[in-house]
Design a protein around this motif. Structure first.
Motif, PDB file in Angstrom:
ATOM      1  N   MET A 193       0.825  -1.210   0.000  1.00 36.01           N
ATOM      2  CA  MET A 193       0.000   0.000   0.000  1.00 36.01           C
ATOM      3  C   MET A 193       0.859   1.260   0.000  1.00 36.01           C
ATOM      4  O   MET A 193       0.563   2.231  -0.699  1.00 36.01           O
ATOM      5  CB  MET A 193      -0.933  -0.006   1.214  1.00 36.01           C
ATOM      6  N   PHE A 194       1.947   1.252   0.778  1.00 30.26           N
ATOM      7  CA  PHE A 194       2.851   2.400   0.817  1.00 30.26           C
ATOM      8  C   PHE A 194       3.541   2.602  -0.534  1.00 30.26           C
ATOM      9  O   PHE A 194       3.712   3.730  -0.994  1.00 30.26           O
ATOM     10  CB  PHE A 194       3.895   2.220   1.913  1.00 30.26           C
ATOM     11  N   VAL A 195       3.957   1.501  -1.155  1.00 33.61           N
ATOM     12  CA  VAL A 195       4.602   1.589  -2.465  1.00 33.61           C
ATOM     13  C   VAL A 195       3.631   2.159  -3.495  1.00 33.61           C
ATOM     14  O   VAL A 195       3.984   3.041  -4.288  1.00 33.61           O
ATOM     15  CB  VAL A 195       5.108   0.202  -2.923  1.00 33.61           C
ATOM     16  N   LYS A 196       2.399   1.666  -3.462  1.00 31.29           N
ATOM     17  CA  LYS A 196       1.379   2.153  -4.381  1.00 31.29           C
ATOM     18  C   LYS A 196       1.084   3.624  -4.133  1.00 31.29           C
ATOM     19  O   LYS A 196       0.936   4.417  -5.077  1.00 31.29           O
ATOM     20  CB  LYS A 196       0.098   1.326  -4.224  1.00 31.29           C
ATOM     21  N   LEU A 216      10.002  -0.262  10.361  1.00 28.65           N
ATOM     22  CA  LEU A 216      10.884  -0.594   9.252  1.00 28.65           C
ATOM     23  C   LEU A 216      10.118  -0.746   7.940  1.00 28.65           C
ATOM     24  O   LEU A 216      10.709  -0.689   6.854  1.00 28.65           O
ATOM     25  CB  LEU A 216      11.644  -1.892   9.560  1.00 28.65           C
ATOM     26  N   VAL A 217       8.804  -0.925   8.040  1.00 29.90           N
ATOM     27  CA  VAL A 217       7.967  -1.031   6.848  1.00 29.90           C
ATOM     28  C   VAL A 217       8.121   0.218   5.968  1.00 29.90           C
ATOM     29  O   VAL A 217       8.173   0.118   4.735  1.00 29.90           O
ATOM     30  CB  VAL A 217       6.487  -1.212   7.255  1.00 29.90           C
ATOM     31  N   THR A 218       8.221   1.388   6.603  1.00 28.22           N
ATOM     32  CA  THR A 218       8.265   2.635   5.851  1.00 28.22           C
ATOM     33  C   THR A 218       9.528   2.781   5.003  1.00 28.22           C
ATOM     34  O   THR A 218       9.425   3.002   3.795  1.00 28.22           O
ATOM     35  CB  THR A 218       8.122   3.844   6.801  1.00 28.22           C
ATOM     36  N   PRO A 219      10.746   2.674   5.582  1.00 24.03           N
ATOM     37  CA  PRO A 219      11.928   2.788   4.729  1.00 24.03           C
ATOM     38  C   PRO A 219      12.026   1.691   3.675  1.00 24.03           C
ATOM     39  O   PRO A 219      12.497   1.940   2.555  1.00 24.03           O
ATOM     40  CB  PRO A 219      13.103   2.725   5.721  1.00 24.03           C
ATOM     41  N   ILE A 220      11.559   0.478   4.008  1.00 27.35           N
ATOM     42  CA  ILE A 220      11.588  -0.601   3.021  1.00 27.35           C
ATOM     43  C   ILE A 220      10.676  -0.270   1.842  1.00 27.35           C
ATOM     44  O   ILE A 220      11.040  -0.486   0.674  1.00 27.35           O
ATOM     45  CB  ILE A 220      11.174  -1.935   3.669  1.00 27.35           C
ATOM     46  N   SER A 221       9.495   0.273   2.128  1.00 23.76           N
ATOM     47  CA  SER A 221       8.567   0.630   1.055  1.00 23.76           C
ATOM     48  C   SER A 221       9.142   1.735   0.171  1.00 23.76           C
ATOM     49  O   SER A 221       8.917   1.753  -1.043  1.00 23.76           O
ATOM     50  CB  SER A 221       7.222   1.064   1.637  1.00 23.76           C
ATOM     51  N   VAL A 245      12.391   2.257  -0.452  1.00 26.04           N
ATOM     52  CA  VAL A 245      13.420   1.637  -1.287  1.00 26.04           C
ATOM     53  C   VAL A 245      12.781   0.868  -2.444  1.00 26.04           C
ATOM     54  O   VAL A 245      13.252   0.917  -3.585  1.00 26.04           O
ATOM     55  CB  VAL A 245      14.303   0.699  -0.435  1.00 26.04           C
ATOM     56  N   ILE A 246      11.674   0.181  -2.171  1.00 25.76           N
ATOM     57  CA  ILE A 246      11.012  -0.608  -3.208  1.00 25.76           C
ATOM     58  C   ILE A 246      10.326   0.295  -4.232  1.00 25.76           C
ATOM     59  O   ILE A 246      10.376   0.033  -5.440  1.00 25.76           O
ATOM     60  CB  ILE A 246       9.984  -1.568  -2.577  1.00 25.76           C
ATOM     61  N   SER A 247       9.674   1.368  -3.774  1.00 25.45           N
ATOM     62  CA  SER A 247       8.996   2.275  -4.708  1.00 25.45           C
ATOM     63  C   SER A 247       9.989   2.934  -5.650  1.00 25.45           C
ATOM     64  O   SER A 247       9.698   3.127  -6.838  1.00 25.45           O
ATOM     65  CB  SER A 247       8.193   3.334  -3.939  1.00 25.45           C
ATOM     66  N   ASN A 248      11.171   3.278  -5.128  1.00 26.79           N
ATOM     67  CA  ASN A 248      12.206   3.826  -6.005  1.00 26.79           C
ATOM     68  C   ASN A 248      12.764   2.760  -6.936  1.00 26.79           C
ATOM     69  O   ASN A 248      13.251   3.073  -8.032  1.00 26.79           O
ATOM     70  CB  ASN A 248      13.330   4.436  -5.168  1.00 26.79           C
ATOM     71  N   LEU A 249      12.693   1.503  -6.506  1.00 30.44           N
ATOM     72  CA  LEU A 249      13.121   0.403  -7.368  1.00 30.44           C
ATOM     73  C   LEU A 249      12.199   0.281  -8.580  1.00 30.44           C
ATOM     74  O   LEU A 249      12.644  -0.066  -9.684  1.00 30.44           O
ATOM     75  CB  LEU A 249      13.124  -0.903  -6.575  1.00 30.44           C
ATOM     76  N   MET A 250      10.929   0.598  -8.402  1.00 25.66           N
ATOM     77  CA  MET A 250       9.993   0.591  -9.523  1.00 25.66           C
ATOM     78  C   MET A 250      10.366   1.670 -10.534  1.00 25.66           C
ATOM     79  O   MET A 250      10.327   1.447 -11.743  1.00 25.66           O
ATOM     80  CB  MET A 250       8.563   0.812  -9.013  1.00 25.66           C
ATOM     81  N   ARG A 251      10.746   2.843 -10.032  1.00 30.04           N
ATOM     82  CA  ARG A 251      11.190   3.913 -10.926  1.00 30.04           C
ATOM     83  C   ARG A 251      12.454   3.501 -11.674  1.00 30.04           C
ATOM     84  O   ARG A 251      12.599   3.776 -12.874  1.00 30.04           O
ATOM     85  CB  ARG A 251      11.443   5.191 -10.126  1.00 30.04           C
ATOM     86  N   LEU A 252      13.348   2.834 -10.951  1.00 26.81           N
ATOM     87  CA  LEU A 252      14.580   2.365 -11.581  1.00 26.81           C
ATOM     88  C   LEU A 252      14.283   1.390 -12.709  1.00 26.81           C
ATOM     89  O   LEU A 252      14.912   1.455 -13.778  1.00 26.81           O
ATOM     90  CB  LEU A 252      15.481   1.703 -10.538  1.00 26.81           C
ATOM     91  N   SER A 253      13.344   0.476 -12.489  1.00 28.99           N
ATOM     92  CA  SER A 253      13.027  -0.525 -13.514  1.00 28.99           C
ATOM     93  C   SER A 253      12.512   0.130 -14.786  1.00 28.99           C
ATOM     94  O   SER A 253      12.838  -0.305 -15.899  1.00 28.99           O
ATOM     95  CB  SER A 253      12.002  -1.522 -12.967  1.00 28.99           C
ATOM     96  N   VAL A 254      11.718   1.202 -14.650  1.00 27.68           N
ATOM     97  CA  VAL A 254      11.200   1.909 -15.822  1.00 27.68           C
ATOM     98  C   VAL A 254      12.329   2.634 -16.542  1.00 27.68           C
ATOM     99  O   VAL A 254      12.451   2.572 -17.772  1.00 27.68           O
ATOM    100  CB  VAL A 254      10.090   2.899 -15.411  1.00 27.68           C
ATOM    101  N   GLN A 255      13.177   3.335 -15.787  1.00 31.29           N
ATOM    102  CA  GLN A 255      14.277   4.072 -16.398  1.00 31.29           C
ATOM    103  C   GLN A 255      15.325   3.129 -16.979  1.00 31.29           C
ATOM    104  O   GLN A 255      16.013   3.473 -17.947  1.00 31.29           O
ATOM    105  CB  GLN A 255      14.909   5.012 -15.375  1.00 31.29           C
TER     106      GLN A 255
END
Length: 282
Positions: free
Chosen positions: A35-38, A123-128, A130-140
């Motif tokens: 949910m945080f990533v979304k 810890l859920v917050t910083p992990i989310s 890192v993952i949300s930025n990983l989604m941006r990385l995958s697109v770029q």
């Protein structure tokens, strides 16, 4: 008549070890991570005209700017790699690292309202993030891959087997951003001006990292010193694998991994310590 004793499904207490990451508890809240990533993904482009296209616009314009300023005017070398691909490789990785680091740094101050109302593993917050930025990385990275394929077809680059290390490089970079971000997020609960200092420091760190230049252009002393920047081994290995250029050795990656593990360890301790009482200082 004695009332039946109430059984709790979960008990929350503050008595836990500083070294306890509560990974099992984090896994139980994996839906909250999603949910945080979304939320982060949607909020980035809410009320924008171009939406996710900004994922491509940012690296394209940044790469063109670097190509003109550092390639044409400053005439910095690229070790023989095509300029646009050399800068795009650096920009793609740097965008992920800086976004993950700055986002993680804002964990406590940016989520104080949520933390003060409901319990979940912090810890859920910083992990989310890192993952949300990983989604941006995958697109770029898809943009980088498209440009890379063009130069590969034209036989202008010579990649090697180190491209297979890319997932490991991203993991090391993510953990480095996570560990460093947790350290600064803990410090900013008391010293809020560190947020501005960090933003400035990240800008300076880019010039201490081989984003716009190869390590091979540095003089001997600075070249040796650059290896102790955890990002140097990551960026050089990435460029060496995908472009076939760079002054890379496996020892650089070992140094990056060791420093990352140490910073992550320190970040865990400070994060666990501050989360107990941060509401009193935020």
């Amino acid at each position: 008549m004695n009332e039946p004793q109430q059984k709790w499904t979960e008990t929350i207490d503050e008595g836990h070890s500083l070294f306890d990451l509560k990974l099992k508890e984090v896994w139980k809240y994996k839906d909250l991570v999603y949910m945080f990533v979304k939320r982060d993904f949607v909020s980035s482009f809410k009320q924008t005209i171009l939406g996710p296209i900004w994922f491509f616009i940012n690296p394209i314009f940044t790469t063109i700017t670097y190509l003109i300023i550092f390639g044409k005017f400053a005439k910095l070398p690229t070790d023989g790699a095509p300029g646009i691909l050399f800068y795009l490789a650096g920009v793609t990785l740097w965008n992920y690292f800086s976004g993950a680091l700055l986002g993680t740094t804002n964990t406590f101050t940016g989520n104080a309202n949520i933390f003060g109302k409901v319990y979940f593993p912090r810890l859920v917050t910083p992990i989310s993030i890192v993952i949300s930025n990983l989604m941006r990385l995958s697109v770029q990275f898809l943009l980088f891959l498209a440009v890379w394929l063009y130069y590969l077809i034209n036989n202008e680059i010579h990649p090697n087997w180190w491209v297979l290390a890319t997932p490991a490089l991203i993991i090391i970079m993510a953990l480095f951003a996570l560990g460093t971000g947790m350290i600064f997020s803990s410090l900013t609960t008391k010293y809020k001006d560190l947020t501005m200092l960090l933003a400035f420091g990240v800008s300076l760190l880019m010039y201490a990292t081989p984003v716009i230049y190869p390590v091979s252009m540095l003089p001997g002393y600075f070249r040796s010193l650059a290896k102790y920047n955890p990002l140097t081994g990551i960026f050089e290995c990435f460029k060496y694998g995908w472009l076939g250029v760079g002054d890379f050795s496996p020892s650089m990656l070992i140094i990056s991994t060791v420093i990352t593990v140490v910073l992550l360890f320190i970040g865990i301790i400070t994060f666990n310590k501050v989360e107990r009482s941060f509401m009193d200082t935020v």
